[in-house]
Design a protein around this motif. Structure first.
Motif, PDB file in Angstrom:
ATOM      1  N   ASP A  90     132.605  47.172  51.157  1.00 54.50           N
ATOM      2  CA  ASP A  90     134.004  47.328  50.785  1.00 54.50           C
ATOM      3  C   ASP A  90     134.309  48.518  49.869  1.00 54.50           C
ATOM      4  O   ASP A  90     135.346  48.551  49.225  1.00 54.50           O
ATOM      5  CB  ASP A  90     134.523  46.039  50.149  1.00 54.50           C
ATOM      6  N   ARG A  91     133.403  49.498  49.834  1.00 51.35           N
ATOM      7  CA  ARG A  91     133.720  50.717  49.099  1.00 51.35           C
ATOM      8  C   ARG A  91     132.821  51.850  49.582  1.00 51.35           C
ATOM      9  O   ARG A  91     131.744  51.627  50.115  1.00 51.35           O
ATOM     10  CB  ARG A  91     133.581  50.527  47.596  1.00 51.35           C
ATOM     11  N   GLY A  92     133.308  53.064  49.382  1.00 53.51           N
ATOM     12  CA  GLY A  92     132.517  54.234  49.738  1.00 53.51           C
ATOM     13  C   GLY A  92     132.963  54.871  51.039  1.00 53.51           C
ATOM     14  O   GLY A  92     133.971  54.487  51.642  1.00 53.51           O
ATOM     15  N   LEU A  93     132.200  55.860  51.442  1.00 50.23           N
ATOM     16  CA  LEU A  93     132.471  56.613  52.659  1.00 50.23           C
ATOM     17  C   LEU A  93     131.158  56.855  53.379  1.00 50.23           C
ATOM     18  O   LEU A  93     130.235  57.429  52.808  1.00 50.23           O
ATOM     19  CB  LEU A  93     133.148  57.955  52.310  1.00 50.23           C
ATOM     20  N   ASP A  94     131.060  56.379  54.602  1.00 47.66           N
ATOM     21  CA  ASP A  94     129.911  56.669  55.453  1.00 47.66           C
ATOM     22  C   ASP A  94     130.314  57.806  56.381  1.00 47.66           C
ATOM     23  O   ASP A  94     131.447  57.840  56.874  1.00 47.66           O
ATOM     24  CB  ASP A  94     129.526  55.453  56.304  1.00 47.66           C
ATOM     25  N   SER A 158     135.823  55.240  55.972  1.00 49.98           N
ATOM     26  CA  SER A 158     136.188  54.852  54.610  1.00 49.98           C
ATOM     27  C   SER A 158     136.226  53.330  54.558  1.00 49.98           C
ATOM     28  O   SER A 158     136.792  52.681  55.432  1.00 49.98           O
ATOM     29  CB  SER A 158     137.518  55.467  54.198  1.00 49.98           C
ATOM     30  N   LYS A 159     135.580  52.793  53.517  1.00 55.56           N
ATOM     31  CA  LYS A 159     135.416  51.343  53.432  1.00 55.56           C
ATOM     32  C   LYS A 159     136.235  50.804  52.269  1.00 55.56           C
ATOM     33  O   LYS A 159     136.485  51.495  51.295  1.00 55.56           O
ATOM     34  CB  LYS A 159     133.940  51.021  53.257  1.00 55.56           C
ATOM     35  N   GLY A 160     136.653  49.590  52.379  1.00 54.46           N
ATOM     36  CA  GLY A 160     137.473  48.969  51.358  1.00 54.46           C
ATOM     37  C   GLY A 160     138.903  48.875  51.838  1.00 54.46           C
ATOM     38  O   GLY A 160     139.182  48.850  53.032  1.00 54.46           O
TER      39      GLY A 160
END
Length: 185
Positions: A90-94, A158-160
């Motif tokens: 639920d956070r960060g960028l892969d 983008s996660k979250g």
């Protein structure tokens, strides 16, 4: 390298998501301490392995031994998939990108790659340029091959809140003289 086009894939994104700028994806690639390189074996099976990367001027550099599986795979098929991210949901960028791995052979370009690794790392990944090749004290018997990968297509996840998937498309033409091909016009 020209800035790619950026488009949000609404099939895989929250309704409030906006495209993630390429500058954010490039920054994520630049601070990655590990990247996963996916190659294809001559029999078609995939091969994946972590590498210590340097991302500079929108190109990823990594090195491997001449006797390594990924080197043999790249000799048969230079297409690669580069993956950078983490296991957070639920956070960060892969970021992942497709590209072609090109051996860096020019002695001056190899020296610059060694300098990039020296500047990027804290002494654990010191490469020395000698006689038109790179070597490392950590493995003096290993003949090192350096590869440069330029993205042709990429995705940022983008996660979250909000979750979004951005697709980046690069033009087919290459910018002048990447390190792997310097001196060749």
């Amino acid at each position: 390298m020209a800035t790619p086009t950026e488009s949000l894939d609404t099939r895989f994104s929250d309704s409030a998501a906006l495209p993630t700028p390429w500058s954010a994806a490039a920054e994520r690639l630049a601070r990655a301490e590990v990247a996963w390189i996916v190659t294809v074996r001559p029999d078609g099976r995939p091969h994946s392995t972590p590498v210590v990367p340097v991302f500079h001027d929108d190109r990823m550099y990594f090195h491997t031994g001449r006797r390594e599986v990924k080197h043999a795979n790249l000799q048969a098929n230079p297409n690669v998939l580069v993956l950078v991210g983490d296991t957070e949901w639920d956070r960060g960028l892969d970021v992942m990108f497709e590209g072609t791995a090109t051996p860096v052979t020019d002695p001056e370009a190899l020296r610059r790659v060694a300098d990039l690794f020296r500047a990027r790392w804290d002494g654990r990944w010191i490469l020395e340029s000698a006689d038109g090749r790179l070597e490392t004290l950590a493995a003096p018997d290993v003949e090192i091959v350096v590869y440069e990968v330029t993205p042709t297509k990429a995705r940022g996840h983008s996660k979250g809140e909000p979750f979004g998937q951005t697709t980046y498309r690069f033009r087919a033409e290459r910018s002048p003289a990447p390190l792997a091909q310097e001196g060749i016009r």
